[in-house]
Design a protein around this motif. Structure first.
Motif, PDB file in Angstrom:
ATOM      1  N   ARG A   1      -5.246  -3.666  -3.839  1.00 40.34           N
ATOM      2  CA  ARG A   1      -4.217  -3.516  -2.812  1.00 40.34           C
ATOM      3  C   ARG A   1      -4.672  -4.088  -1.471  1.00 40.34           C
ATOM      4  O   ARG A   1      -3.909  -4.767  -0.778  1.00 40.34           O
ATOM      5  CB  ARG A   1      -3.845  -2.043  -2.664  1.00 40.34           C
ATOM      6  CG  ARG A   1      -3.074  -1.476  -3.859  1.00 40.34           C
ATOM      7  CD  ARG A   1      -2.678  -0.028  -3.646  1.00 40.34           C
ATOM      8  NE  ARG A   1      -1.992   0.517  -4.802  1.00 40.34           N
ATOM      9  CZ  ARG A   1      -0.691   0.388  -5.044  1.00 40.34           C
ATOM     10  NH1 ARG A   1       0.057  -0.264  -4.171  1.00 40.34           N
ATOM     11  NH2 ARG A   1      -0.149   0.908  -6.123  1.00 40.34           N
ATOM     12  N   LYS A   2      -5.909  -3.828  -1.102  1.00 42.42           N
ATOM     13  CA  LYS A   2      -6.425  -4.362   0.163  1.00 42.42           C
ATOM     14  C   LYS A   2      -6.508  -5.891   0.118  1.00 42.42           C
ATOM     15  O   LYS A   2      -6.178  -6.572   1.105  1.00 42.42           O
ATOM     16  CB  LYS A   2      -7.807  -3.771   0.453  1.00 42.42           C
ATOM     17  CG  LYS A   2      -7.800  -2.288   0.786  1.00 42.42           C
ATOM     18  CD  LYS A   2      -7.115  -2.005   2.103  1.00 42.42           C
ATOM     19  CE  LYS A   2      -7.159  -0.525   2.457  1.00 42.42           C
ATOM     20  NZ  LYS A   2      -6.446  -0.240   3.726  1.00 42.42           N
TER      21      LYS A   2
ATOM     22  N   ASN B   1      -8.197  -0.062  -7.774  1.00 43.49           N
ATOM     23  CA  ASN B   1      -6.855   0.005  -7.204  1.00 43.49           C
ATOM     24  C   ASN B   1      -6.885  -0.293  -5.700  1.00 43.49           C
ATOM     25  O   ASN B   1      -6.082  -1.086  -5.194  1.00 43.49           O
ATOM     26  CB  ASN B   1      -6.265   1.391  -7.458  1.00 43.49           C
ATOM     27  CG  ASN B   1      -4.905   1.569  -6.795  1.00 43.49           C
ATOM     28  OD1 ASN B   1      -3.953   0.854  -7.086  1.00 43.49           O
ATOM     29  ND2 ASN B   1      -4.823   2.526  -5.880  1.00 43.49           N
ATOM     30  N   LYS B   2      -7.835   0.329  -5.005  1.00 43.92           N
ATOM     31  CA  LYS B   2      -7.929   0.114  -3.559  1.00 43.92           C
ATOM     32  C   LYS B   2      -8.319  -1.327  -3.256  1.00 43.92           C
ATOM     33  O   LYS B   2      -7.756  -1.946  -2.338  1.00 43.92           O
ATOM     34  CB  LYS B   2      -8.955   1.075  -2.963  1.00 43.92           C
ATOM     35  CG  LYS B   2      -9.078   0.962  -1.441  1.00 43.92           C
ATOM     36  CD  LYS B   2     -10.014   2.028  -0.888  1.00 43.92           C
ATOM     37  CE  LYS B   2     -10.120   1.932   0.629  1.00 43.92           C
ATOM     38  NZ  LYS B   2     -10.981   2.982   1.195  1.00 43.92           N
TER      39      LYS B   2
ATOM     40  N   GLU C   1       0.794  -1.224   0.000  1.00 47.92           N
ATOM     41  CA  GLU C   1       0.000   0.000   0.000  1.00 47.92           C
ATOM     42  C   GLU C   1       0.829   1.279   0.000  1.00 47.92           C
ATOM     43  O   GLU C   1       0.293   2.353  -0.240  1.00 47.92           O
ATOM     44  CB  GLU C   1      -0.939   0.013   1.211  1.00 47.92           C
ATOM     45  CG  GLU C   1      -1.989  -1.093   1.174  1.00 47.92           C
ATOM     46  CD  GLU C   1      -2.957  -0.987   2.340  1.00 47.92           C
ATOM     47  OE1 GLU C   1      -2.743  -0.122   3.225  1.00 47.92           O
ATOM     48  OE2 GLU C   1      -3.929  -1.764   2.375  1.00 47.92           O
TER      49      GLU C   1
ATOM     50  N   GLN D   1      -9.925   7.140   0.461  1.00 41.89           N
ATOM     51  CA  GLN D   1     -10.555   7.041  -0.852  1.00 41.89           C
ATOM     52  C   GLN D   1     -11.780   6.137  -0.813  1.00 41.89           C
ATOM     53  O   GLN D   1     -11.885   5.238   0.023  1.00 41.89           O
ATOM     54  CB  GLN D   1      -9.563   6.485  -1.886  1.00 41.89           C
ATOM     55  CG  GLN D   1      -8.378   7.381  -2.190  1.00 41.89           C
ATOM     56  CD  GLN D   1      -7.412   6.715  -3.155  1.00 41.89           C
ATOM     57  OE1 GLN D   1      -7.684   5.643  -3.699  1.00 41.89           O
ATOM     58  NE2 GLN D   1      -6.273   7.356  -3.374  1.00 41.89           N
TER      59      GLN D   1
ATOM     60  N   ARG E   1      -0.805   5.249   2.664  1.00 40.70           N
ATOM     61  CA  ARG E   1      -1.807   4.362   3.268  1.00 40.70           C
ATOM     62  C   ARG E   1      -2.967   5.173   3.827  1.00 40.70           C
ATOM     63  O   ARG E   1      -4.126   4.768   3.733  1.00 40.70           O
ATOM     64  CB  ARG E   1      -1.168   3.508   4.378  1.00 40.70           C
ATOM     65  CG  ARG E   1      -0.071   2.588   3.900  1.00 40.70           C
ATOM     66  CD  ARG E   1       0.229   1.489   4.895  1.00 40.70           C
ATOM     67  NE  ARG E   1       0.671   1.965   6.190  1.00 40.70           N
ATOM     68  CZ  ARG E   1       1.934   2.231   6.507  1.00 40.70           C
ATOM     69  NH1 ARG E   1       2.885   2.118   5.574  1.00 40.70           N
ATOM     70  NH2 ARG E   1       2.270   2.620   7.728  1.00 40.70           N
TER      71      ARG E   1
ATOM     72  N   LEU F   1      -5.042   6.294   0.913  1.00 36.76           N
ATOM     73  CA  LEU F   1      -5.762   5.158   0.337  1.00 36.76           C
ATOM     74  C   LEU F   1      -7.003   4.822   1.152  1.00 36.76           C
ATOM     75  O   LEU F   1      -8.062   4.515   0.602  1.00 36.76           O
ATOM     76  CB  LEU F   1      -4.835   3.951   0.242  1.00 36.76           C
ATOM     77  CG  LEU F   1      -5.412   2.701  -0.422  1.00 36.76           C
ATOM     78  CD1 LEU F   1      -5.671   2.949  -1.916  1.00 36.76           C
ATOM     79  CD2 LEU F   1      -4.471   1.506  -0.244  1.00 36.76           C
ATOM     80  N   ASP F   2      -6.889   4.873   2.480  1.00 37.72           N
ATOM     81  CA  ASP F   2      -8.029   4.551   3.336  1.00 37.72           C
ATOM     82  C   ASP F   2      -9.136   5.598   3.243  1.00 37.72           C
ATOM     83  O   ASP F   2     -10.307   5.291   3.469  1.00 37.72           O
ATOM     84  CB  ASP F   2      -7.566   4.428   4.791  1.00 37.72           C
ATOM     85  CG  ASP F   2      -6.794   3.134   5.036  1.00 37.72           C
ATOM     86  OD1 ASP F   2      -6.872   2.238   4.170  1.00 37.72           O
ATOM     87  OD2 ASP F   2      -6.124   3.030   6.073  1.00 37.72           O
TER      88      ASP F   2
END
Length: 488
Positions: A174-175, A170-171, A153, A165, A159, A162-163
């Protein structure tokens, strides 16, 4: 009335002034809080640990690697054709290389645990919570999981973004990759841990071929989910609220204990400034209030607020602060491993009463442990009487008692033993008087003892059974008392 009101009002004001003189009001800054008035971290918030490099982090990483390597390799080691370390609960047998421990060796296990506890107390008194920061499994696995996060991430800021978003491709990818890596590593951890209690090679083969038993599958699932939850989700919550060590550590600390500390005398007052500006001319200390010490802390505390039980002494804030001091051309050590006495310019007592006391206890406990191991006889004898008939008269007119001897070979080699009985003259032994017992196993031997009734002086006579190893130069012998009964 007005005069009375004015007099009462003036008396109340004088009381308020007196109280304000005795109890001054101070503005306390919440840990992790900048001048904006917004908290950097609150309990329950997710901590995005920022990556930091430095001497103590390299030391911690190497110690973590050593700890994990030892944990992962030991169950695979073989000794004399057997798994070197195996805590076989079903067989009630613990194997530690050339030593096999049984329930009869409970005192030896107790001495091992007591010695380990006092060793932890000794280290804590001297160096604080270095165990938590460098060797605790919770810390080791947490940093391993954070490593997966960073690789998949990105950095702490990435990070965090990302959280925030909304869910997108993409998220999601990755998660999914991160949690898959966490779960797979948790499964490997569970299998390795279970390998200490079940034969490792067969366990791995059965697990990956889906031939494991339902009970073992449940054990693996439990420990895998526990690892995934503790290191992936709970993290600092375990250290702050679940670990009992964090609660009673203060009883072992004193003013000469080495802990991670902030030098407030040098660092205050805090404030931003340029690299070329003189902090003394600005009325500032060396702390530039960058908050990196908070951002790299795995438990989310601000070390500048003083010693806190949440601190695990990992030294991340030390490396972060030293990096900032280098960039500002200031001396290192604004945050450092030190003692309270050293910060107050007092004499540091490395050798002190509490440390000497723990040291003496360690010597005593280790001596008791060594004596227990040296004096341990790798042989045990249990005697089981025939409960249907205590005594009977055989065809020769002799009184006969029936026994079952259970001989436990607690060594790692097959041994042959000779058996005998004493306590009554002219006894007749019926059954084998020599028996070979395989390594780390128990064998039962039914025998009977007969005696001429004229040699018996009463209804019950004390006798002693002796088992002696005969295929070795060392003397291995045990004796067990029993009773011989006459017919009424």
């Amino acid at each position: 009335m007005r005069a009375n009101d004015q007099s009462s009002s003036s008396s109340n004001k004088s009381k308020d002034n007196a109280v304000s003189q005795h109890i001054p009001v101070k503005n306390i800054k919440i840990h992790g809080q900048k001048n904006t008035g917004k908290d950097r971290y609150k309990p329950g918030d997710q901590i995005y640990v920022r990556k930091v490099s430095g001497f103590f982090q390299k030391l911690r990483q190497r110690m973590n690697i050593i700890f994990f390597a030892v944990f992962a390799i030991i169950p695979w080691l073989q000794y004399n054709g057997q798994q070197a370390v195996l805590f076989d609960i079903t067989e009630q047998r613990f194997t530690l290389w050339g030593l096999t421990l049984w329930p009869q060796d409970l005192t030896l296990l107790a001495w091992i645990f007591i010695f380990s506890a006092f060793l932890l107390f000794f280290v804590t008194t001297f160096l604080g919570r270095v165990w938590c920061g460098y060797m605790c499994p919770q810390t080791v696995w947490t940093f391993i999981f954070i490593w997966f996060e960073e690789k998949i991430e990105g950095t702490a800021n990435q990070r965090r973004k990302l959280d925030k978003q909304k869910m997108n491709a993409n998220k999601f990818i990755r998660k999914a990759l991160k949690h898959s890596a966490w779960l797979f590593f948790s499964l490997l951890t569970a299998m390795t841990f279970a390998g200490y209690f079940s034969p490792m090679q067969s366990l791995f083969i059965d697990t990956f071929t889906f031939n494991t038993s339902l009970g073992m599958a449940g054990v693996l699932a439990f420990f895998a989910l526990a690892t995934y939850g503790n290191a992936g989700w709970m993290r600092e919550t375990v250290c702050l609220h679940m670990c009992p060590y964090a609660r009673f550590q203060s009883a072992m600390f004193d003013k000469d204990t080495v802990t991670v500390s902030y030098d407030a005398e040098r660092g205050e007052g805090r404030g931003a400034r340029g690299r070329k500006e003189d902090p003394k001319a600005l009325g500032l200390g060396d702390c530039i209030d960058c908050n990196l010490c908070v951002e790299v802390c795995p438990t989310g505390i601000d070390i500048r607020n003083g010693l806190q039980y949440e601190c695990i002494n990992c030294g991340a804030c030390v490396d972060a602060c030293n990096g900032v001091m280098d960039k500002m051309n200031y001396a290192r050590g604004l945050i450092r491993y030190t003692t309270e006495h050293e910060l107050k310019h007092k004499k540091v007592h490395v050798v002190r009463g509490k440390l000497i006391g723990y040291g003496l206890l360690l010597v005593i406990m280790s001596s008791m442990l060594i004596l227990e191991v040296v004096n341990r006889v790798p042989l045990s004898l249990d005697i089981i009487r025939d409960r249907t008939e205590l005594a009977k008269e055989n065809f020769n007119g002799e009184i006969e008692n029936v026994f079952t001897l259970k001989i436990l070979n607690m060594s790692q080699t097959d041994n042959t033993y000779k058996l005998s009985v004493s306590g009554i003259e002219n006894t007749q032994w019926h059954g084998a008087q020599e028996i070979t017992v395989k390594a780390a196993t128990a064998s039962t031997l039914p025998i009977s003892i007969s005696v001429d009734p004229y040699d018996l002086k009463g209804y019950m006579t004390d006798i002693t059974f002796t088992v002696e190893q005969i295929n070795t130069d060392s003397e291995v012998k045990v004796a067990q008392e029993s009773r011989f009964f006459n017919k009424r």
